[in-house]
Design a protein around this motif. Structure first.
Motif, short mmCIF file in Angstrom:
data_model
loop_
_atom_site.label_atom_id
_atom_site.label_comp_id
_atom_site.label_asym_id
_atom_site.label_seq_id
_atom_site.Cartn_x
_atom_site.Cartn_y
_atom_site.Cartn_z
N ASP A 32 0.90 -1.20 -0.16
CA ASP A 32 0.04 0.00 0.04
C ASP A 32 0.71 1.27 0.10
OD1 ASP A 32 -1.85 2.20 1.44
OD2 ASP A 32 -3.05 0.62 0.54
N MET A 33 0.33 2.22 -0.80
CA MET A 33 1.06 3.62 -0.81
C MET A 33 1.28 4.21 0.82
SD MET A 33 -0.22 6.85 -2.71
CE MET A 33 -0.98 5.93 -4.10
N TRP A 34 0.40 3.91 1.55
CA TRP A 34 0.95 4.66 3.23
C TRP A 34 1.74 3.78 3.48
CZ3 TRP A 34 -1.85 8.57 4.19
CH2 TRP A 34 -2.84 9.08 3.60
N ALA A 35 1.97 2.45 3.16
CA ALA A 35 3.20 1.82 3.91
C ALA A 35 4.38 2.03 3.22
CB ALA A 35 2.85 0.17 3.68
N ASP A 36 4.55 2.27 1.97
CA ASP A 36 5.62 2.39 1.27
C ASP A 36 5.46 3.05 -0.10
OD1 ASP A 36 8.20 2.38 0.10
OD2 ASP A 36 8.75 0.54 0.30
N PRO A 37 5.34 4.34 -0.31
CA PRO A 37 5.17 4.87 -1.43
C PRO A 37 5.94 4.91 -2.59
CG PRO A 37 5.98 6.55 0.29
CD PRO A 37 5.85 5.38 0.70
N SER A 38 7.06 3.94 -2.32
CA SER A 38 8.11 4.07 -3.29
C SER A 38 7.72 2.61 -4.39
CB SER A 38 9.59 3.70 -2.89
OG SER A 38 9.75 2.48 -2.14
N VAL A 39 6.93 1.65 -3.81
CA VAL A 39 6.41 0.64 -4.46
C VAL A 39 5.19 0.92 -5.35
CG1 VAL A 39 5.90 -1.71 -4.25
CG2 VAL A 39 7.56 -0.79 -2.91
N PRO A 40 5.15 0.64 -6.68
CA PRO A 40 3.89 0.71 -7.29
C PRO A 40 2.57 -0.20 -6.90
CG PRO A 40 5.67 0.65 -9.03
CD PRO A 40 6.59 0.36 -7.39
N MET A 41 1.57 0.29 -6.89
CA MET A 41 0.70 -0.73 -6.34
C MET A 41 0.05 -1.49 -7.03
SD MET A 41 -1.51 2.12 -3.51
CE MET A 41 -2.66 0.61 -3.15
N GLY A 42 -0.16 -1.33 -8.44
CA GLY A 42 -0.64 -2.17 -9.28
C GLY A 42 -2.16 -2.42 -9.10
N THR A 43 -2.83 -1.51 -8.82
CA THR A 43 -4.42 -1.76 -8.38
C THR A 43 -5.08 -1.93 -9.72
OG1 THR A 43 -4.78 0.76 -8.24
CG2 THR A 43 -4.37 -0.54 -5.98
N GLY A 44 -6.49 -2.58 -9.28
CA GLY A 44 -7.13 -2.83 -10.38
C GLY A 44 -8.52 -2.20 -10.31
N HIS A 45 -9.18 -1.47 -11.21
CA HIS A 45 -10.51 -0.86 -11.42
C HIS A 45 -11.36 -1.47 -12.32
CE1 HIS A 45 -7.79 1.94 -9.36
NE2 HIS A 45 -7.56 2.79 -10.52
N LEU A 46 -12.70 -1.53 -11.87
CA LEU A 46 -13.60 -2.13 -12.80
C LEU A 46 -14.82 -1.17 -12.82
CD1 LEU A 46 -13.92 -4.89 -14.35
CD2 LEU A 46 -15.72 -5.51 -12.89
N LEU A 47 -14.91 -0.70 -14.11
CA LEU A 47 -16.13 0.23 -14.33
C LEU A 47 -17.18 -0.36 -15.14
CD1 LEU A 47 -17.28 3.07 -14.03
CD2 LEU A 47 -15.90 3.54 -16.13
N TRP A 48 -18.22 -0.70 -14.77
CA TRP A 48 -19.20 -1.01 -15.49
C TRP A 48 -20.57 0.27 -15.60
CZ3 TRP A 48 -24.39 -3.54 -13.15
CH2 TRP A 48 -24.91 -4.13 -14.17
N VAL A 49 -21.06 0.43 -16.86
CA VAL A 49 -21.80 1.59 -17.14
C VAL A 49 -22.92 0.92 -18.11
CG1 VAL A 49 -22.06 3.59 -18.22
CG2 VAL A 49 -19.76 3.12 -16.99
#
Length: 357
Positions: free
Chosen positions: A259-276
């Protein structure tokens, strides 16, 4: 919170300029800088300070240490029918979401629905900012995201799930759609960080410490684990949302994420899903939207319980806050002071200066 944070007000225009200039100063393209700044300022206008400019110093540290690529070469890696996949290339989540929303608009015109997946991303701010845009255009939007591990499953005492936010916005034909924007943890992670900075306790039932003992100390909570809202029901919802934004969207699971809060130097690689979904495209008319508007009003007309002033529709509080704070934005004093110090360090605009025209 058990105590009310001390708030200061600042001109919205000055806050937006100051935030944009700080992003530009670290190499974020000008258009992207303004986009990110607008999303943060809008969260503060809506009263969601945990997703507002208090995040800016964290974003800056992530860029400076390599956790976020300021000018990431995002690209569409796959498109099939009403679906599309964006590789965010470790860039800003707000920039990735702007691309996702634009792609969804294009797809929904042709298919009446769109499913857009984003991988390799980071924090995108408040989900309501993105879903509400589409709802004001007459479209239903559902948005889910992964985060770092901070929540224990129901009955557990170790971090495994993310706060895994869920946002759903349904159009009503006006500027105030029905909007649900919530973390699946009992309290938002950012609000617990905010409580720690302000020296406040958090409500009971939000977290356990490292030994699995319930705590109201935000520092102990961050060292331990957050609890899901609603017991086993919230835990189940968080699990399914993690599968949607993780395996389905292509993002990392919470336990795979630094997590960015724990170590901002590591890319998080999060996923987002948007359904419209376009209700008019499904039914051939605007009946669904007009029925939603009538139901929204029916909610507001429900007889209040004793000692309750009024019943509100989801999103009403934030919509009212945004209208009230259109020109001047209330901020926790500590957040404004941090932002001003950062502006001074970088030689950019001080948000506490006179209003901008």
């Amino acid at each position: 919170m058990n105590q009310q944070s001390e708030l200061s007000t600042v001109a919205a225009s000055a806050l937006l300029r100051a935030s944009s200039e700080i992003f530009c100063a670290i190499g974020v393209p000008e258009a992207d800088s303004r986009l990110i700044a607008v999303s943060l300022v809008e969260a503060d206008r809506r009263g969601t300070h945990s997703h507002g400019v208090m995040r800016l110093p964290l974003y800056i540290r992530a860029v400076q240490t390599g956790g976020i690529v300021p000018d990431a070469p995002m690209r569409w890696t796959r498109g099939h029918g009403a679906t599309a996949v964006l590789d965010a290339a470790d860039g800003f989540g707000q920039v990735a979401m702007a691309h996702a929303v634009d792609k969804a608009r294009d797809l929904v015109r042709e298919h009446a629905t769109a499913l857009v997946a984003v991988r390799g991303s980071s924090h995108y701010g408040a989900g309501a900012y993105w879903a509400s845009q589409l709802a004001r255009e007459g479209l239903m939007a559902l948005l889910a995201s992964t985060t770092g591990a901070s929540v224990t499953p129901f009955g557990g005492a170790e971090k495994l799930l993310g706060t895994n936010p869920l946002t759903i916005a349904f159009p009503t034909g006006g500027d105030d759609p029905v909007v649900l924007d919530m973390a699946t943890s009992a309290g938002a992670y950012g609000r617990i960080v905010e409580a720690g900075k302000e020296g406040h306790e958090i409500p009971e039932g939000w977290a356990v410490d490292a030994d699995g003992v319930p705590t109201t100390d935000p520092t102990a909570a961050l060292a331990g684990a957050l609890l899901p809202f609603g017991g086993h029901k919230g835990s189940g919802l968080a699990t399914l949302l993690e599968l949607l934004a993780g395996p389905l969207a292509g993002g990392r699971m919470a336990a795979e994420t630094t997590d960015m809060w724990a170590d901002p130097s590591v890319p998080m690689g999060t996923g987002h899903l948007l359904w419209v979904v376009d209700p008019a495209g499904v039914h051939g008319n605007a009946a669904a939207v007009s029925r939603a508007a009538a139901f929204q009003q029916r909610l507001r007309d429900v007889t209040p319980a004793r000692a309750v002033r009024e019943v509100l529709s989801p999103g009403d509080v934030e919509h009212r806050n945004a209208a009230r704070n259109a020109d001047r934005v209330p901020l926790p004093a500590s957040v404004l002071n941090d932002l001003a110090a950062m502006a001074e360090q970088m030689g950019t605009h001080d948000p506490r200066s006179a209003d901008e025209s």
